[in-house]
Design a protein around this motif. Structure first.
Motif, PDB file in Angstrom:
ATOM      1  N   VAL A 130      33.107  30.541  65.983  1.00  0.00           N
ATOM      2  CA  VAL A 130      34.032  30.025  64.971  1.00  0.00           C
ATOM      3  C   VAL A 130      35.424  30.523  65.305  1.00  0.00           C
ATOM      4  O   VAL A 130      35.618  31.717  65.551  1.00  0.00           O
ATOM      5  N   SER A 189      30.072  30.111  57.610  1.00  0.00           N
ATOM      6  CA  SER A 189      29.871  28.994  58.534  1.00  0.00           C
ATOM      7  C   SER A 189      28.436  28.473  58.460  1.00  0.00           C
ATOM      8  O   SER A 189      28.189  27.300  58.730  1.00  0.00           O
ATOM      9  N   SER A 230      39.630  25.586  60.859  1.00  0.00           N
ATOM     10  CA  SER A 230      38.624  26.290  61.637  1.00  0.00           C
ATOM     11  C   SER A 230      37.813  25.313  62.491  1.00  0.00           C
ATOM     12  O   SER A 230      37.674  24.148  62.153  1.00  0.00           O
ATOM     13  N   THR A 254      34.073  25.094  64.438  1.00  0.00           N
ATOM     14  CA  THR A 254      32.768  25.729  64.586  1.00  0.00           C
ATOM     15  C   THR A 254      31.991  25.004  65.667  1.00  0.00           C
ATOM     16  O   THR A 254      31.879  23.781  65.631  1.00  0.00           O
TER      17      THR A 254
END
Lengths: 362, 642
Positions: free
Chosen positions: B29, B71, B81, B83
């Motif tokens: 992440v 997450s 963000s 991921t």
């Protein structure tokens, strides 16, 4: 005292650094292009208006006459006799220029971009004003009902409006910020009483007061400013009061007290810098408010006395004389452009100073 | 206990055969922090959770443990963000499934408890309504049924008179009750996995013990797995079967709880364990501290071990290669080149002893002692301010007639739970809060603190260190101006001189004077607390009141700051009042301990006596018994018997 010696190099050299919170806000402001360019344009426009005499003026920029040079833009009138004319009032430089050109001598006159002043009625033989826009005569936006150049009056009117608005801003914020801070910091009974006073005061109908006063005396620039400040400082106190309340409860203020800081130092040195974003956010909206307020007063006829160039007076003329559209069209477009720019700046500042820009949770 | 026992057998028999409930592989992440900077918060993490298992994820703040938890449920903001990697729950990839599906999983498959029970309950809804909502939405219960079920749930988490309490609003609940309600809400739809993100960090020790016991009960009753995210190894010991240690976004060690505590393999785990002050450990020595601070995750070193700069046992080869995550036969994992070899040599590697060491604090008693601050009958009352003073005002006695003597040159520990009045007492001493009554005798002079000059004299000699290094520094001041401020306020020096002195003190508290132009938010928590200490030291005080100086700091930083305080105290013959909720910290550093509860001091004894003979007061005994001990055996007994 300390075993490790400390090498004090460069300590006395003051290092200026914009505090990084503010620096980041500025750089964020710069990335909001609409607001940033509005800011540049408006600043340019204000600069232009402040130097308006160099661009829009019935006086010449430079005159060469019999080997000597004259700069008539600023300073005292130069009587016509100086240039060998038969009158001793202020020289008509447009006539002088024609005369020099006909003589084909070394003498010359350099006129500004728009060779008309804001107060001067330029009459055309055989025609009644208002005259429509005419680029050859350099009446870019035509003339008003008594033959004054609309563009000149727009720019000089803008100058007065923006200066008035900034003066208003400084006074309103000065009083509002100080009182708001004090109310928030000391709180208690003082806060309570002042709040009620402000509530009562803000319910006094401002327009009536202005009408009454201007029916007794003809208000000048500063009197009008004083009246408007008297009724305009209240709103800032609310915001500052809340912001100060919030800051006051934070631990660094407690720490400052524990470290022996005086109340004045806490307010000025600690709390005020931390509330600056509240103040800055409101500035553009107050500026546009000031411009609109002055324009409306002028429109209603309670503002600055004629023949002061003003947007309100132009709107009034334009509304009375809708057949000659150029008057109303120019002043309305000028207002739309300026107020939109100010609003764009305001939006951008608000966005740049918004602490809640990102959140981690969805 | 069925599930737990099961796991022990399984571990001994080699690879675990139980059903995998959550399998995370290659999870990375990163956050976009603007201007082309990316923070890699979680870096290539693989984790497997089996059904019925309790796993702890341990690490200091900023190591990525909370990001990892968020997450899993896709709770991170997508705009900032990114991921990557697979998160498989029951064979389904959570990273790619639809938004609708993830909502249903959030309710029925995986539940989450957050750290702060105060802000995770909506203040405008009754507690009951917040638990009913998922029941009706996701389980399709009728209003009647949902209400009934809510009452049962609240009852099962230990809230008395549950049906009535469900109708009250969160503000009427205490912190512990709110966390219980949160647990009830999380358990409402019978999740298969519970993720608890620092569930007890915001709670008092005694309440923490209750909540941990509750979680443990629920684990035993339901066939549910637990992921416990925490920085506190003591909490982990009693509750979890397996521990995953994270550092700088990576898993650095994973092993069974017993192994982590008894035979830690990674130097970071070992250092972490050593820097916790323990109630059952030796007292007469300085705390071990990990030097330096965690790396900046934007400039993550790719070609070296992330822990190498702070590691005691690092060798040049640690700097030249990033160690892979290795797994041994028993399924134990670690990310260190030398871990298994050094693990056999006992807990403390020899070279660790040479790290920044200072002599232990003086605990020899200098008799007879001179009283430097004598506090008599301090009372602070808070009443609710009402505009119309009609009827009786409700009054809270925050400090209720406290007498306290502070001896010259000692460290007096003041312990108690939040709300017991310990901070208020300290603030009342220097009149940051106006007490209703009370006198302060400083150096045999009875001071009339209503007089400005005498108050200023006291405030100059009695300095204050605040709990929260994030809020007690003005965000618009540069570091040296913060430290120089008292010198200017007391007109000891002019601005230039004061700044020069500030730099000397920055050095004295272990900050590089080159950082003097930085603003508070550019420092880490530990560094900020150092600034706070420098600011208190700069006027050369006689007494420093430290209000929870380390409670908001990470374990490794906590040890650094405590050692710094001890060192400064020794050098400058200071007297310290150390306020703390952490008995282990107080035991470690103080000469005497005062226990405070509900505005009164219950007892004040020498530390040695308090911990050998035990507290006199019943409350003191409860407090002492609630402190979690980072040792699985002891902690399990503690949780079971309470």
């Amino acid at each position: 005292m300390w075993t490790r010696a400390f090498n004090s190099t460069n300590l006395t050299k003051p290092v200026f650094r914009l505090d990084p919170i503010t620096a980041r806000k500025f750089s964020r402001f710069r990335t909001i292009r609409r607001g940033f360019w509005s800011f540049i344009l408006l600043t340019g426009l204000i600069g232009f208006a402040l130097l308006a005499e160099l661009f829009i003026n019935n006086r010449a920029l430079l005159v060469r006459y019999d080997g000597s040079y004259y700069l008539p833009t600023y300073g005292q009138n130069i009587p016509g006799t100086t240039f060998g004319l038969d009158y001793d009032y202020d020289t008509n430089y447009r006539e002088l220029k024609k005369q020099f050109q006909e003589e084909e001598s070394d003498n010359f006159v350099i006129l500004p971009m728009v060779p008309y002043g804001p107060f001067e009625s330029a009459s055309k033989p055989g025609m009644y004003p208002p005259h429509p826009p005419d680029f050859s005569e350099r009446h870019f936006m035509g003339t008003d009902g008594i033959g004054r150049d609309v563009f000149a009056r727009l720019i000089y009117g803008f100058r007065i409006a923006i200066l008035f608005s900034l003066l208003l801003l400084a006074c309103n914020y000065g009083i509002g910020v100080i009182l708001g801070c004090v109310m928030g910091y000391w709180g208690g009974t003082f806060d309570l009483l002042l709040q009620r006073v402000i509530e009562v005061w803000s319910n006094v109908p401002f327009l009536y007061v202005v009408i009454i006063i201007s029916s007794i005396v003809i208000p000048n620039f500063f009197m009008l400013a004083v009246i408007m400040v008297a009724f305009g400082w209240m709103s800032m106190t609310w915001y500052m009061r809340t912001a100060t309340y919030k800051e006051r409860e934070r631990e660094y203020v407690l720490a400052a007290r524990a470290l022996g800081a005086s109340d004045l130092r806490i307010i000025l040195g600690h709390i005020l810098p931390n509330t600056i974003s509240v103040i800055v956010t409101f500035i553009p909206f107050s500026v546009s408010g000031g411009i609109v307020a002055l324009t409306s007063l002028d429109y209603l006829g309670f503002g600055l006395p004629p023949p002061t160039p003003s947007w309100g007076e132009l709107i009034q003329q334009g509304m009375d004389d809708l057949q000659h559209q150029w008057i109303i069209a120019s002043v309305v477009s000028a207002m739309v452009v300026v107020l939109t720019m100010v609003t764009f700046i305001g939006e951008a500042i608000r966005e740049a100073f918004d602490p809640k820009q990102y959140t981690t949770y969805q | 206990m069925v599930a737990l026992d099961h796991s022990h057998e399984a571990r001994n028999d080699g690879p675990d055969e139980r059903e995998r409930i959550l399998a995370i592989s290659g999870l990375t992440v990163s956050f976009d922090t603007g201007a082309n900077r990316r923070v890699i918060a979680v870096n290539d993490v693989d984790i497997t959770i089996r059904s019925g298992e309790a796993v702890a994820i341990v690490g200091e703040s900023g190591c990525g443990k909370s990001t990892l938890a968020l997450s899993i449920l896709r709770l991170l903001d997508k705009r900032v963000s990114t991921t990557t990697g697979r998160i498989e729950f029951d064979g389904e990839d959570l990273a790619t499934c639809s938004a609708r599906r993830i909502r249903s999983i959030r309710a029925r498959g995986i539940s989450m408890i957050f750290q702060d029970p105060l802000s995770s309950l909506n203040p405008y809804m009754t507690v009951g309504a917040q638990i009913e909502e998922p029941l009706r939405r996701h389980l399709g219960l009728s209003r009647q049924h949902a209400r009934q079920r809510t009452a049962e749930l609240l009852e099962s988490v230990g809230i008395d008179d549950a049906a009535a309490r469900a109708r009250s609003y969160p503000h009427a609940f205490s912190g512990g009750m709110r966390q219980r309600a949160m647990i009830a809400a999380a358990l409402s739809c019978d999740p298969r996995l519970l993720i608890a993100d620092e569930p007890t960090t915001a709670l008092d020790v005694t309440v923490q013990a209750q909540v941990l016991r509750l979680i443990k009960q629920q684990l035993d009753h339901r066939r549910m797995s637990l992921v416990l995210i925490t920085h506190d190894l003591g909490v982990v010991a009693g509750l979890c079967d397996r521990v995953i240690v994270m550092y700088a976004g990576q898993v650095v060690e994973e092993a069974a709880a017993v192994d982590i505590f008894q035979r830690p393999a990674h130097p970071y785990t070992r250092a972490l364990l050593k820097s916790i002050p323990r109630l059952d450990g030796p007292r007469e020595e300085a705390l071990y501290s990990i030097s330096g601070h965690p790396p900046d995750l934007t400039s993550m070193p790719q070609r070296e071990c992330t822990f190498a700069p702070r590691c005691d046992v690092s060798v040049p080869s640690c700097r030249s290669q990033s160690p892979p995550l290795r797994r041994d036969r028993s399924g134990r994992r670690h990310r260190c080149l030398f871990a298994f070899e050094s693990a056999d040599h006992g807990v403390v590697p020899a070279s660790a002893e040479t790290s920044e060491r200072i002599p232990p604090p003086h605990h020899e008693h200098v008799q007879p002692q001179k009283t430097i601050l004598r506090i008599r009958d301090v009372r602070v009352q808070f009443h609710d301010d009402r505009f119309f003073p009609i009827g009786r005002r409700s009054v809270t006695n925050a400090v209720d007639g406290v007498d306290l003597d502070i001896y010259q040159g000692e460290i007096l520990g003041l312990v108690g739970e939040s709300g017991c009045g310990k901070s208020t007492l300290a603030r009342a001493i220097v009149r940051l809060i106006r007490p209703q009554s009370g006198s302060v005798v400083y150096h045999d002079d009875e001071l009339d603190l209503s007089r400005r000059t005498e108050l200023r004299r006291l405030r100059r000699d009695v300095q204050f260190i605040f709990q929260d290094p994030y809020t007690c520094l003005n965000p618009r001041f540069q570091a040296w101006d913060i430290i120089a401020e008292p010198l200017i306020n007391y007109r000891i020096a002019d601005r230039a001189k004061a700044r020069e002195r500030a730099c000397e003190y920055m050095q004295a508290v272990g900050l590089d004077p080159k950082l003097r132009h930085r603003y508070p938010h550019e420092f880490s928590g530990g560094q900020r607390q150092r600034i706070g200490i420098a600011r208190a030291m700069v006027v050369q005080p006689r007494v420093i009141l430290c209000d929870e100086p380390v409670s908001s700091l990470d374990v490794s930083i906590q040890a650094q700051i405590l050692n710094l305080l001890l060192e400064l105290k020794r050098r400058h013959d200071l007297t310290l009042l150390l306020i703390s909720h952490d008995l282990a910290v107080v035991r470690h550093v103080s000469d005497r301990v005062a226990i405070m509860s509900q505005g009164r001091i219950l007892e004040c004894t020498e530390t040695e006596r308090l911990f050998t003979a035990g507290p006199q007061s019943a409350y003191g005994r409860t407090l002492l018994a609630s402190v979690p001990i980072p040792d699985p055996g002891v902690a399990r007994r503690q949780l079971a018997c309470g």
